[in-house]
Design an enzyme around this catalytic site. Structure first.
Site, short mmCIF file in Angstrom:
data_model
loop_
_atom_site.label_atom_id
_atom_site.label_comp_id
_atom_site.label_asym_id
_atom_site.label_seq_id
_atom_site.Cartn_x
_atom_site.Cartn_y
_atom_site.Cartn_z
N HIS A 46 0.68 -1.23 -0.11
CA HIS A 46 -0.10 -0.04 0.21
C HIS A 46 0.83 1.35 0.02
O HIS A 46 0.75 2.02 -1.00
CB HIS A 46 -1.03 -0.06 1.26
CG HIS A 46 -1.94 1.10 1.33
ND1 HIS A 46 -3.14 1.19 0.80
CD2 HIS A 46 -1.56 2.38 1.78
CE1 HIS A 46 -3.68 2.15 1.12
NE2 HIS A 46 -2.83 2.95 1.77
N GLU A 47 1.81 1.37 0.98
CA GLU A 47 2.68 2.49 1.12
C GLU A 47 3.48 2.67 -0.34
O GLU A 47 3.93 3.76 -0.70
CB GLU A 47 3.45 2.39 2.41
CG GLU A 47 2.71 2.52 3.66
CD GLU A 47 1.57 3.58 3.68
OE1 GLU A 47 1.47 4.47 3.01
OE2 GLU A 47 0.31 3.51 4.49
N HIS A 76 1.75 4.36 -2.82
CA HIS A 76 1.73 5.95 -2.58
C HIS A 76 3.33 6.18 -3.08
O HIS A 76 3.54 7.22 -3.63
CB HIS A 76 1.71 6.30 -1.44
CG HIS A 76 0.23 6.35 -0.77
ND1 HIS A 76 -0.77 6.86 -1.33
CD2 HIS A 76 -0.57 5.39 0.00
CE1 HIS A 76 -1.97 6.63 -0.64
NE2 HIS A 76 -1.81 6.02 0.01
N GLU A 125 -4.74 7.58 -3.33
CA GLU A 125 -5.04 6.41 -2.71
C GLU A 125 -5.55 5.07 -3.80
O GLU A 125 -5.20 4.08 -3.47
CB GLU A 125 -6.41 6.65 -2.03
CG GLU A 125 -6.76 5.54 -1.12
CD GLU A 125 -6.09 5.28 0.25
OE1 GLU A 125 -5.17 5.92 0.39
OE2 GLU A 125 -6.35 4.27 0.81
#
Lengths: 499, 499
Positions: free
Chosen positions: A261-262, A265, A291
């Protein structure tokens, strides 16, 4: 004219440098700051924010931006830089100092009251502080200006250009279909057992695996890093300095999904083009679009069969004990298990957006002043029953669970849902554009996807508003069609039902 | 009046916060910055320095300081705060922007030329850039103003209040005695063998030992930290946020002394009193006095028998293999071995200050324009022969070894010698004030010394100029008497000679 634009550019550079330093000081606060230094760091951050605000509202910057708004010989990128900074500056100028100060105080009191309310497991303890925050946010919305819908002005900070009139129908449609899907999955004859309870996964090995995945994704570790913090986050100090954090737990593999997830980003932040560095164009056009990139890697890629076809053998090597008796199919089912649950952050892909719609509907009512605050917990619980068929045992697992409202953040929650919807549309476009994409992923080849995302999404920076950029990339704007098709196909197969 | 001082104090706070953030960004550059982010970090630091300078020269600050200079009802501390900031501001105001810019360019070119000269092992390659730096520093000295001795104006930046007329005779006396001591030690019948060659000391164990020592010294690890960097340094972002770095090498135990050194600096930074935090008083009055605290812990304490009476057994446990066959006496002799050598940073306690005097004499001649630059290497080598009896084989081990001149830093070197002289005087005062101090150290009790230093030196902050503070603490100002007595006693015993 060049000289005037240079003067404007110098101010853009200065503002971005300050933003980068604020990012550093904030990152450090969550990673390496000595425990007794928090007060000093608050002062430092407050000083930096003060200077940043002062620079932003400086009348000379206003003159330069006014000049740029109708200077004839600017390039399209120069125009876009000026436009983005003008939006940001207008918001700062419109916000009275007294309101900024009152908000800061109310936020601090809100956090305090929310913590106490959590300890007492009683919403009423938080109600007064929340009421004050809502009043100030309404005041803020009026200061920004709006066409009758205050929530639009708040939403616009996180998702510029998005409006209730556009968002509401999409979320309502999504809600209705999701409620149906959740029901169908719960009634499915095939059910997915919990798999990870009681297992142990060495955190050192998790750390190595997570770095391996980041490297494979094309996250450049000479232009970024991963550290540990209590709550995972990502921070782009500059496209060559992108910092991710993770929180590894030996009883769970969720940290790996958090890294994906990070990392998603992080790829966005690393992907801005050099010509945009230190300018307002080295920004995602919205939180929702940002997101979309984290959710794309975490879910669309990271919970898919192609990805684990390649990584599951590596995982078995890294956690031979923790994964005893687990095969690829069982693992894939377990990481995609659908269960209605009380806590948003622990929700699966199907139920997650119902948590978001619930919050969106409630905060819209609150900002409109159409829901008496003492009825908020009941309104929350009623929706939990209607959307997910479960009732929170107390406010801690209900209305008090998220920090956002305690901090007075209204208008942010929808960006999570937008991220999910955009992620599916963008991933579908990538599959159309890159034949053999998932076969490649199954061989561990993640770079073609990163490169495509970089070229089509990241490198665009903030040239276009989010939905326009999505339309350019996918051929259509905001829609729940791709996301629902993705859920129906994946979870239908997993649960052996037609959705 | 209180309100006016509050306005001044707010500006002091802002300047200190900016300084703290600059400290953070610089610390991060040496510890965790991704390799490709150096250019971005340079921009960020340059922006912060620009804002700091702008705030400092702001005319409104000048007015507030002028008001404070004869406001009748200020406390002594408030007066001192205003005086210190006035000094700093005056310097900034006197420096023309064009000179600042020219210096920055010359520094960058100086570094580049120095690196190339080092590669070619040839001073001539660096000569032109050095000439430019000297010219600009003379210009800077004239801009600051002086009473005929330009070097005074440069020295004053690092050692406020110190003058060539005061420093020169002390260093000349020190030089002559040290030359005699070095000769006597070399002629001593008892010689100290090298001990560490070929041994190995696990760096993980060194890390643990170094943290243990820091904790024992009273360095508060909840108000500071230790990390790794290529060159060890310390940085006080705030008294609750003091960051030390170390560089551990498995072939040497020098890293432990480096930790004691940086720990001494760190104790100073942690020791400013809370009433001075975020004001100009939370500063050492000079670099020399700061260095006195690092040298006190590194040498006076850290190379002494009492310290190792306690720590040597711990060291033997940590490095049982690396210290095979080594006893306390042999260890103490080895860490105090005196050998004339070419490189300042590797010099022992006796020869070290001769390296400093050499540089001081040369840079005084250079700033006075009394030494043609092409004669500098010969002048260096002539002094090396006269002071230490050795001749550098090339400029790399001679005039090109230190980065200071490449960076245009003139006036800084003497603070190293001042640190050594002050350290001995302050330690002697501590021994007088604390009966049984060294017996306590031999039991591992380091806190009484830290507490005494904190009360008498650190907590004073920048209330007094360095030499005045030293006079208050020790009963006398700058002198080489205590330092020479310390050397004579310690090295006389070690080498079995009367010095």
């Amino acid at each position: 004219m060049d000289k005037t634009f240079d003067a404007l550019l110098a101010r853009m550079h200065e503002l971005r440098d300050l933003g980068g330093v604020i990012g550093l000081a904030s990152w450090d606060r969550e990673t390496y700051l000595p425990t007794r230094a928090h007060e000093a760091r608050s002062h430092q951050l407050s000083t930096l924010h003060g200077i940043q605000h002062e620079r932003l509202v400086d009348p000379r910057l206003g003159e330069l931006l006014a000049w740029a708004s109708d200077a004839p010989r600017l390039t399209p990128d120069q125009r876009a830089m000026a436009r983005v900074l003008t939006q940001e500056r207008d918001r700062a100028v419109k916000l009275p100092r007294t309101l900024v100060k009152a908000l800061a105080e109310a936020q601090s009191q809100g956090l305090q009251a929310w913590r106490e309310a959590r300890e007492e497991r009683r919403f009423a303890r938080f109600q007064h502080a929340l009421s004050r925050l809502l009043a100030l946010r309404r005041e803020q919305a009026d200061a920004y200006g709006h066409g009758g819908e205050r929530y639009d002005a708040l939403l616009d900070e996180y998702e510029p250009g998005m409006r209730v009139a556009r968002l509401g129908p999409v979320l309502a449609s999504l809600r209705d279909t999701l409620i149906r899907l959740v029901g169908a999955l719960q009634a499915a004859p095939r059910q997915v057992p919990e798999l990870f309870q009681g297992r142990r996964f060495d955190t050192e090995a998790q750390w190595r695996v997570s770095l391996r995945m980041l490297g494979d994704m094309g996250f450049e570790l000479d232009s970024g890093r991963q550290d540990k913090s209590i709550h995972p986050f990502s921070s782009g100090l500059h496209p060559t300095d992108v910092r991710l954090t993770t929180d590894l737990d030996e009883h769970s593999l969720e940290g790996l999904f958090s890294t994906l997830h990070e990392g998603g980003h992080g790829l966005y932040e690393q992907g801005f083009q050099p010509a945009h560095h230190r300018t307002p164009l080295a920004n995602a056009p919205s939180m929702g679009l940002h997101e979309s990139q984290s959710r794309l890697w975490e879910n669309l890629v990271g919970r898919g069969r192609p990805f684990w076809t390649h990584y599951f053998p590596l995982l078995r090597d890294a956690f031979s004990e923790g994964l005893t008796g687990v095969a690829l199919d069982g693992f894939l089912a377990a990481i995609n298990r659908v269960t209605p649950s009380f806590i948003r952050t622990a929700a699966d892909e199907v139920t997650y957006n119902l948590h978001i719609v619930l919050r969106y509907e409630l905060e819209l009512l609150l900002i409109r002043d159409e829901l008496p605050l003492d009825e908020l917990p009941a309104a929350w619980n009623e929706r939990m029953r209607r959307f997910l068929g479960i009732t929170p045992p107390d406010d801690l697992q209900g209305v008090l669970q998220d920090i956002h409202w305690a901090w007075g953040e209204f208008g942010y929650f929808p960006t999570y849902a937008l991220g999910n919807l955009y992620s599916a549309s963008i991933y579908a476009a990538a599959r159309r554009a890159l034949p053999g994409l998932e076969e490649g992923i199954a061989r561990g080849e993640l770079r073609p996807l990163r490169d495509w995302l970089r070229d089509h999404v990241h490198a665009e920076g903030y040239r276009l508003p989010a939905e326009e950029l999505v339309r350019e990339v996918t051929g259509q704007g905001l829609t729940d069609v791709d996301f629902l098709a993705y859920l129906q196909s994946k979870f239908g197969a997993l649960y052996g039902v037609t959705l």
